[in-house]
Design a protein around this motif. Sequence first.
Motif, PDB file in Angstrom:
ATOM      1  N   PRO A 383       0.831  -1.207   0.000  1.00 38.63           N
ATOM      2  CA  PRO A 383       0.000   0.000   0.000  1.00 38.63           C
ATOM      3  C   PRO A 383       0.860   1.249   0.000  1.00 38.63           C
ATOM      4  O   PRO A 383       1.886   1.320   0.661  1.00 38.63           O
ATOM      5  N   GLY A 384       0.397   2.263  -0.749  1.00 41.21           N
ATOM      6  CA  GLY A 384       1.035   3.574  -0.696  1.00 41.21           C
ATOM      7  C   GLY A 384       1.934   3.859  -1.872  1.00 41.21           C
ATOM      8  O   GLY A 384       2.672   3.000  -2.316  1.00 41.21           O
ATOM      9  N   VAL A 385       1.834   5.075  -2.379  1.00 40.09           N
ATOM     10  CA  VAL A 385       2.694   5.554  -3.449  1.00 40.09           C
ATOM     11  C   VAL A 385       3.444   6.766  -2.919  1.00 40.09           C
ATOM     12  O   VAL A 385       2.868   7.625  -2.262  1.00 40.09           O
ATOM     13  N   ALA A 386       4.726   6.833  -3.192  1.00 40.25           N
ATOM     14  CA  ALA A 386       5.532   7.951  -2.687  1.00 40.25           C
ATOM     15  C   ALA A 386       5.020   9.264  -3.258  1.00 40.25           C
ATOM     16  O   ALA A 386       4.736   9.378  -4.442  1.00 40.25           O
ATOM     17  N   ILE A 387       4.928  10.282  -2.403  1.00 34.16           N
ATOM     18  CA  ILE A 387       4.486  11.619  -2.809  1.00 34.16           C
ATOM     19  C   ILE A 387       5.703  12.388  -3.294  1.00 34.16           C
ATOM     20  O   ILE A 387       6.674  12.569  -2.546  1.00 34.16           O
ATOM     21  N   ALA A 388       5.651  12.825  -4.522  1.00 38.95           N
ATOM     22  CA  ALA A 388       6.814  13.479  -5.121  1.00 38.95           C
ATOM     23  C   ALA A 388       6.834  14.972  -4.806  1.00 38.95           C
ATOM     24  O   ALA A 388       5.800  15.612  -4.662  1.00 38.95           O
ATOM     25  N   SER A 448      -0.084   6.959   4.442  1.00 36.24           N
ATOM     26  CA  SER A 448      -0.045   5.602   4.995  1.00 36.24           C
ATOM     27  C   SER A 448       1.185   5.408   5.881  1.00 36.24           C
ATOM     28  O   SER A 448       1.113   4.755   6.915  1.00 36.24           O
ATOM     29  N   ARG A 449       2.323   5.997   5.485  1.00 34.52           N
ATOM     30  CA  ARG A 449       3.532   5.813   6.268  1.00 34.52           C
ATOM     31  C   ARG A 449       4.583   6.832   5.844  1.00 34.52           C
ATOM     32  O   ARG A 449       4.440   7.504   4.814  1.00 34.52           O
ATOM     33  N   LEU A 450       5.612   6.899   6.622  1.00 37.03           N
ATOM     34  CA  LEU A 450       6.766   7.753   6.334  1.00 37.03           C
ATOM     35  C   LEU A 450       8.024   6.932   6.565  1.00 37.03           C
ATOM     36  O   LEU A 450       8.131   6.227   7.577  1.00 37.03           O
ATOM     37  N   THR A 451       8.967   6.992   5.623  1.00 35.07           N
ATOM     38  CA  THR A 451      10.262   6.361   5.852  1.00 35.07           C
ATOM     39  C   THR A 451      11.307   7.454   6.018  1.00 35.07           C
ATOM     40  O   THR A 451      11.309   8.444   5.282  1.00 35.07           O
ATOM     41  N   VAL A 452      12.179   7.266   6.991  1.00 37.77           N
ATOM     42  CA  VAL A 452      13.239   8.226   7.294  1.00 37.77           C
ATOM     43  C   VAL A 452      14.581   7.533   7.089  1.00 37.77           C
ATOM     44  O   VAL A 452      14.885   6.544   7.764  1.00 37.77           O
ATOM     45  N   SER A 486      19.915   3.627  12.649  1.00 40.35           N
ATOM     46  CA  SER A 486      20.783   3.957  11.526  1.00 40.35           C
ATOM     47  C   SER A 486      20.314   3.221  10.281  1.00 40.35           C
ATOM     48  O   SER A 486      20.107   2.008  10.306  1.00 40.35           O
ATOM     49  N   GLY A 487      20.085   3.957   9.206  1.00 42.40           N
ATOM     50  CA  GLY A 487      19.545   3.374   7.993  1.00 42.40           C
ATOM     51  C   GLY A 487      18.128   3.849   7.762  1.00 42.40           C
ATOM     52  O   GLY A 487      17.840   5.040   7.885  1.00 42.40           O
ATOM     53  N   SER A 488      17.234   2.928   7.461  1.00 40.01           N
ATOM     54  CA  SER A 488      15.851   3.278   7.140  1.00 40.01           C
ATOM     55  C   SER A 488      14.927   2.936   8.301  1.00 40.01           C
ATOM     56  O   SER A 488      14.993   1.843   8.861  1.00 40.01           O
ATOM     57  N   THR A 489      14.077   3.880   8.671  1.00 42.18           N
ATOM     58  CA  THR A 489      13.074   3.674   9.710  1.00 42.18           C
ATOM     59  C   THR A 489      11.708   3.995   9.134  1.00 42.18           C
ATOM     60  O   THR A 489      11.521   5.065   8.546  1.00 42.18           O
ATOM     61  N   THR A 490      10.767   3.063   9.259  1.00 40.09           N
ATOM     62  CA  THR A 490       9.408   3.266   8.761  1.00 40.09           C
ATOM     63  C   THR A 490       8.479   3.617   9.913  1.00 40.09           C
ATOM     64  O   THR A 490       8.477   2.944  10.951  1.00 40.09           O
ATOM     65  N   ILE A 491       7.704   4.685   9.728  1.00 35.21           N
ATOM     66  CA  ILE A 491       6.770   5.154  10.752  1.00 35.21           C
ATOM     67  C   ILE A 491       5.363   5.070  10.174  1.00 35.21           C
ATOM     68  O   ILE A 491       5.067   5.690   9.149  1.00 35.21           O
ATOM     69  N   SER A 492       4.491   4.316  10.801  1.00 33.82           N
ATOM     70  CA  SER A 492       3.131   4.139  10.295  1.00 33.82           C
ATOM     71  C   SER A 492       2.291   5.384  10.573  1.00 33.82           C
ATOM     72  O   SER A 492       2.292   5.918  11.679  1.00 33.82           O
ATOM     73  N   LEU A 493       1.554   5.818   9.542  1.00 34.65           N
ATOM     74  CA  LEU A 493       0.623   6.948   9.669  1.00 34.65           C
ATOM     75  C   LEU A 493      -0.762   6.530   9.188  1.00 34.65           C
ATOM     76  O   LEU A 493      -1.566   7.357   8.769  1.00 34.65           O
ATOM     77  N   ALA A 494      -1.026   5.229   9.272  1.00 33.75           N
ATOM     78  CA  ALA A 494      -2.264   4.680   8.715  1.00 33.75           C
ATOM     79  C   ALA A 494      -3.511   5.231   9.396  1.00 33.75           C
ATOM     80  O   ALA A 494      -4.570   5.319   8.780  1.00 33.75           O
ATOM     81  N   ASP A 495      -3.396   5.620  10.674  1.00 30.52           N
ATOM     82  CA  ASP A 495      -4.569   6.089  11.417  1.00 30.52           C
ATOM     83  C   ASP A 495      -4.709   7.602  11.399  1.00 30.52           C
ATOM     84  O   ASP A 495      -5.547   8.158  12.115  1.00 30.52           O
ATOM     85  N   PHE A 525       7.269  10.346   2.087  1.00 30.80           N
ATOM     86  CA  PHE A 525       5.886  10.154   2.519  1.00 30.80           C
ATOM     87  C   PHE A 525       5.156   9.311   1.481  1.00 30.80           C
ATOM     88  O   PHE A 525       5.311   9.509   0.268  1.00 30.80           O
ATOM     89  N   TYR A 526       4.334   8.387   1.977  1.00 28.51           N
ATOM     90  CA  TYR A 526       3.582   7.499   1.090  1.00 28.51           C
ATOM     91  C   TYR A 526       2.094   7.774   1.217  1.00 28.51           C
ATOM     92  O   TYR A 526       1.551   7.865   2.328  1.00 28.51           O
TER      93      TYR A 526
END
Length: 530
Positions: A383-388, A448-452, A486-495, A525-526
């Motif tokens: 789920p989710g498409v990156a917002i450009a 839906s989510r954010l990756t940092v 360190s690296g990639s962290t995914t944060i859920s924003l589904a709610d 952001f997705y």
Amino acid sequence: MPAQQSPSEPVRPPNGLRAPDPAATSAGDVIAERYALRARVGADLRAGAEFWRAEDTVLQRDVAVTVLRRLPVDGTPDPDSSARAEDMIVRALRAGCFEHAGCARLLDVLAAGSRGMPEDVLGAAVTEWVPGRSLAETVADGLIRPLAAARMVEPLAAAAEDAHGHGLVLGCDHPQRIRITPDGRAQVAFVLPRPGLTPADDVRGLGAILYTLLTSAWPLSGSDAARAGLAAADRPHGEPPAPSAVRQGVPVELDAVCTGTLGIGGETASGRVHTAAAVRAMLDEVVAEDDRSALFPPVHDGTSTSPGDVWQDRRRDSGTKDPDRHRKLLVGLGVLAVGVLVVLGYLGVQLGALFGNGGGGPAIVVGGSATPGQDNRAAPPTPGVAIANPQARVFDPVGDSDNAARVSRAVDGNLTTSWATAEYRQPFPALKPGIGIMTSFVSVEQLSRLTVQSPSDGTVVEIRSAPSENAQLGETVLLAKQTLKSGSTTISLADSQPVEHVLVWITKLGGGGIDNVTEIDELTFYRADV
């Protein structure tokens, strides 16, 4: 204001820095046992003022210090300098509650005789350090586009209008009191204007700053121009020519602002501009008209187009290329090609299932084996498409917007570029509650989510929705809180609810000890599937 010091009490500057010479100020001196002078950046001789970049050794941050010195007259101290300085200090104290985006915030006012003050210093004022460049540095690289110059001066004119409404003056008629921030705003960086200044002097100063940005020449005092490293405007007929006579492409409205504020053509000339409110209104209209006409090719103004401009000058050298942009274009085309192949493959599978024989023939399977009795269609995509292309700016309510000019690197889609905070010797909230990146989308989005992507392990971030890009921290709503690895962290924003502005608020920096800093390579952001 610091406590008074008895004459017999010794001065003990912090951190091993040397005490100031009672007869002079120089780099390394400490004012009031707290402000260490680092580099002199200018002077207003008529006010007896020196402008210094300094360090607040208590809060360990850069500040701007305006130091009042005795004015020499024939080698002897000016008997009126003490009274002049006292008047300037009193006016600074009156202005202590005045705050505006067009002025550096006043932090401290020091009177003569305060603890740790050199005998030859009659007073000092401390403001936030304005990052960016001086007026001379800004015009040194060549002509500035007229509309960009208007946008630079607009917030300063608004500050002058507000100050005059409170019975104050800014002193913006001296070129070294002004600095241009990384995001292109002119600010009064050094305070304590000389006595006798009136709002009319500020209005002339606004016109002079705009004139300098348009022509690279200062139209007022030639001696001030020389000390600031600026060219003095030519005066073929006793007054500077209009900007349009110096360069092409200057809008008639900006020409009118300069000629009206500077009195070019004499007091009887039509279109005289007498108030900062009038300057601000004229600049507002110019900027608004520029926004309305953004879809039309601009008038040639003597400057060359840059790679990011919508309208390109065909006379520009076709051999000039932007390697970074070319590489990003190739990457984008490669991603697009892969996406097209995936879509075609998926359509092929669906068409095969639709038009294949219904006699229980073997199932068509992509990337796996068929299992009797199960639906073997391809699994849905993640789920989710990156917002450009989200917009980004540094959110720093109480500081100087760490590395504001580089914050776009955190959302440019390129993992090889990054934005980082300043290095703090004490962790939050010792110096400030936090710092963040305010991101804005083209329209309201359901996330839906954010990756940092970040190498700063241990950084703590809060993801907050904001009602506008200029919202205060108290107006934001907490959506999620996460400690980065360190690296990639995914944060859920589904709610979360649909948002247009999202604040990534850093409450704990990476590192530790006296090296507290967070670096962010990319925020992605997705969009949620609807």
